[in-house]
Design an enzyme around this catalytic site. Structure first.
Site, PDB file in Angstrom:
ATOM      1  N   HIS A 107      -2.280  10.912   0.014  1.00 13.95           N
ATOM      2  CA  HIS A 107      -2.538   9.570  -0.499  1.00 13.95           C
ATOM      3  C   HIS A 107      -2.585   9.557  -2.030  1.00 13.95           C
ATOM      4  O   HIS A 107      -2.004   8.701  -2.675  1.00 13.95           O
ATOM      5  CB  HIS A 107      -3.903   9.126   0.036  1.00 13.95           C
ATOM      6  CG  HIS A 107      -3.999   7.670   0.239  1.00 13.95           C
ATOM      7  ND1 HIS A 107      -3.624   7.066   1.407  1.00 13.95           N
ATOM      8  CD2 HIS A 107      -4.397   6.680  -0.581  1.00 13.95           C
ATOM      9  CE1 HIS A 107      -3.811   5.789   1.305  1.00 13.95           C
ATOM     10  NE2 HIS A 107      -4.265   5.521   0.099  1.00 13.95           N
ATOM     11  N   ASP A 150       4.385 -14.331  11.538  1.00 21.26           N
ATOM     12  CA  ASP A 150       3.071 -14.747  11.049  1.00 21.26           C
ATOM     13  C   ASP A 150       2.065 -13.617  11.279  1.00 21.26           C
ATOM     14  O   ASP A 150       1.553 -13.446  12.394  1.00 21.26           O
ATOM     15  CB  ASP A 150       2.671 -16.016  11.820  1.00 21.26           C
ATOM     16  CG  ASP A 150       1.331 -16.569  11.386  1.00 21.26           C
ATOM     17  OD1 ASP A 150       0.568 -15.857  10.713  1.00 21.26           O
ATOM     18  OD2 ASP A 150       1.056 -17.732  11.735  1.00 21.26           O
ATOM     19  N   LYS A 209      -7.160  -0.730  11.600  1.00 20.60           N
ATOM     20  CA  LYS A 209      -6.586  -1.170  10.319  1.00 20.60           C
ATOM     21  C   LYS A 209      -5.342  -0.346  10.004  1.00 20.60           C
ATOM     22  O   LYS A 209      -4.328  -0.861   9.538  1.00 20.60           O
ATOM     23  CB  LYS A 209      -7.632  -1.049   9.210  1.00 20.60           C
ATOM     24  CG  LYS A 209      -7.215  -1.607   7.877  1.00 20.60           C
ATOM     25  CD  LYS A 209      -6.428  -0.659   7.002  1.00 20.60           C
ATOM     26  CE  LYS A 209      -6.091  -1.277   5.647  1.00 20.60           C
ATOM     27  NZ  LYS A 209      -5.193  -0.427   4.858  1.00 20.60           N
ATOM     28  N   GLU A 240       0.830  -1.226   0.000  1.00 18.71           N
ATOM     29  CA  GLU A 240       0.000   0.000   0.000  1.00 18.71           C
ATOM     30  C   GLU A 240       0.856   1.264   0.000  1.00 18.71           C
ATOM     31  O   GLU A 240       1.703   1.440   0.884  1.00 18.71           O
ATOM     32  CB  GLU A 240      -0.925  -0.021   1.227  1.00 18.71           C
ATOM     33  CG  GLU A 240      -1.882   1.160   1.266  1.00 18.71           C
ATOM     34  CD  GLU A 240      -2.874   1.090   2.424  1.00 18.71           C
ATOM     35  OE1 GLU A 240      -3.190  -0.033   2.897  1.00 18.71           O
ATOM     36  OE2 GLU A 240      -3.318   2.156   2.870  1.00 18.71           O
TER      37      GLU A 240
HETATM   38  C1  MEV Z   1      -5.614   3.372   5.258  1.00 16.56           C
HETATM   39  O1  MEV Z   1      -4.921   2.208   4.873  1.00 16.56           O
HETATM   40  C2  MEV Z   1      -5.605   3.524   6.753  1.00 16.56           C
HETATM   41  C3  MEV Z   1      -6.428   4.672   7.307  1.00 16.56           C
HETATM   42  O2  MEV Z   1      -7.780   4.585   6.835  1.00 16.56           O
HETATM   43  C4  MEV Z   1      -6.398   4.557   8.807  1.00 16.56           C
HETATM   44  C5  MEV Z   1      -7.348   5.496   9.560  1.00 16.56           C
HETATM   45  O3  MEV Z   1      -8.373   5.883   9.004  1.00 16.56           O
HETATM   46  O4  MEV Z   1      -7.036   5.778  10.716  1.00 16.56           O
HETATM   47  C6  MEV Z   1      -5.907   6.009   6.872  1.00 16.56           C
END
Ligand code: MEV
Length: 438
Positions: free
Chosen positions: A393, A296, A280, A85
């Site tokens: 991004h 792992d 995430k 990513e």
């Molecule tokens: C993207 O991979 C992760 C984010 O969505 C985490 C978040 O929103 O805190 C930017």
């Protein structure tokens, strides 16, 4: 297409590929070439990768990047990250630099206990079972001696074995719930071998236990397996600084930033939809280092998310507060990692990653990985609560779009220059490519 095959695993690599391309692909030469372009020309290295798993037909590359300037407990690290990513490595590097100037990260391993269970069914008298367990417990340790000897010499081994009665939840269900210290090994093989030995001993000795009825002697072992939920294998990572030092070149008002940042964390603490995305983002950092160091990541993911919902609701793994003018941001997470065994001694890039990290102990690696997760969350929340994430991004994503369109180096330079002053959207990039090509 409904095509089954028997004996696939016995075919050679090229026979497997032949079967796949003739069964599933219209352009068979193209499909073969796609696979072959990822083969390594060093046949020994290729064989090593072939043998990591079964039915290997090619290699699947992930970018291996590094994030420098991580000051952790006073020691500087460059952290290896394997991830597909865009923005993740850049965000980690930015957060590292930000905190480098503000005292760095503090990290501490709070506990290192791992868990494994023998799940079994018993439909007799619970008291007699308890008597049997107390009698057989020393034998469980003794019979596992050949497995535990080396680990014990290094200071680890089986910590305890308990009998747990789960019959309230499932008729006849009991466990041998065992705890382990596996030192620098992740310990999966060690724990599973011990558990399978416990199961064998337990079943054998039950047959000989005089206080059991004939029916009670027939204990039914269901399975023996470690748990990837390790709530007693915890690491804490933290950053803190006076609120007034939170400002940077973006001219953000530090008080307002701290307040908004804490609000964002508070939202993730009470709102599961946000908490999942929040966590995430943490896992972006954690998984990348876990993968780069040959650990792992599925085990880590499963354990971390279970921990995030340990009180019955899924919540943020990180916490933040402002007290007496001091901003503190921290996280405690379960991480079962190894720096010996598994892939660590086999995969050349994993060896590289370990040396880059000064060949850490498992505890040091837990600290580094937790810091990578905390840094990632800091970077994400900082963007989200200020500029929004899309600005940075999409700039990173620009390169992916250009590559999708096979842009030449000349086209890339022109388009990157163009988007220094224009908002990046997928459509805008496609239009820019088309305009250049006309
Ligand atoms: C993207 O991979 C992760 C984010 O969505 C985490 C978040 O929103 O805190 C930017």
């Amino acid at each position: 297409m409904n095509t089954s095959i028997s004996g696939f695993s016995k075919l050679s690599k090229s026979e497997k590929i032949d079967w796949i391309v003739t069964t599933y692909f219209t352009n068979q030469e193209d499909a073969k070439n796609t696979l072959k372009q990822y083969w390594n020309s060093d046949s020994k290295l290729q064989q090593l990768h072939d043998e990591f798993i079964e039915n290997t037909i090619t290699n699947y590359y992930l970018p291996f990047g590094v994030a420098p300037n991580f000051l952790i407990n006073g020691k500087l690290h460059t952290i290896p990250m394997a991830i597909e990513e865009s923005s993740v490595v850049a965000a980690a590097s930015k957060a590292a630099k930000f905190w480098l100037d503000r005292g760095g990260f503090k990290a501490e391993v709070l506990s290192t206990t791992k868990i494994g269970q023998v799940h079994f069914m018993f439909h007799g008298n619970a008291e007699t079972l308890k008597q049997f367990f107390d009698t057989v417990k020393p034998k469980l340790f003794a019979d596992a001696k050949s497995i535990t000897e080396n680990m014990e010499k290094r200071g680890g081994g089986i910590l305890d074995i308990e009998l747990r009665n789960k019959t309230k939840d499932l008729d006849g269900y009991y466990q041998l719930h065992a705890t382990f210290e596996t030192l620098d090994a992740m310990g999966a093989n060690f724990i599973n071998s011990c558990l399978e030995q416990f199961a064998t001993t337990f079943k054998r000795e039950a047959m000989l236990f005089e206080n059991f009825s004939e029916a009670e002697k027939q204990i039914e072992i269901v399975m023996s397996i470690l748990s990837n939920y390790v709530p007693n294998c915890i690491v804490r990572a933290e950053v803190s600084c006076p609120v007034k030092e939170l400002s940077d070149s973006k001219n953000i008002d530090p008080e307002a930033f701290a307040q908004k940042f804490v609000q964002a964390v508070n939202i993730a603490e009470i709102e599961p939809f946000r908490a999942v995305t929040h966590n995430k983002g943490i896992m972006n950092g954690i998984d990348a280092v876990v993968l780069a160091t040959g650990n792992d990541f599925r085990a880590v993911e499963a354990g971390v998310h279970a921990y995030a919902s340990r009180d019955g609701q899924y919540r943020s793994l990180t916490h933040a507060k402002v007290e007496n003018g001091l901003f503190t941001f921290w996280m405690e997470i379960p991480l079962a990692l190894g720096t010996v065994g598994g892939l660590t001694g086999l995969h050349p890039l994993v060896k590289f990653a370990m040396e880059l990290l000064h060949n850490p102990s498992a505890k040091e690696l837990m600290e580094i990985v937790a810091v990578a997760g905390l840094a990632q969350n800091f970077a994400a929340l900082r963007s989200l609560t200020t500029t929004g994430i899309q600005e940075g991004h999409m700039k990173m994503h620009l390169m992916n779009i250009l590559n999708q369109f096979n842009a030449t180096d000349k086209e890339k330079i022109a388009i990157i220059h163009h988007f220094k002053t224009h908002v990046v959207t997928h459509r805008a990039v496609v239009e820019a490519i088309e305009a250049i090509r006309q």
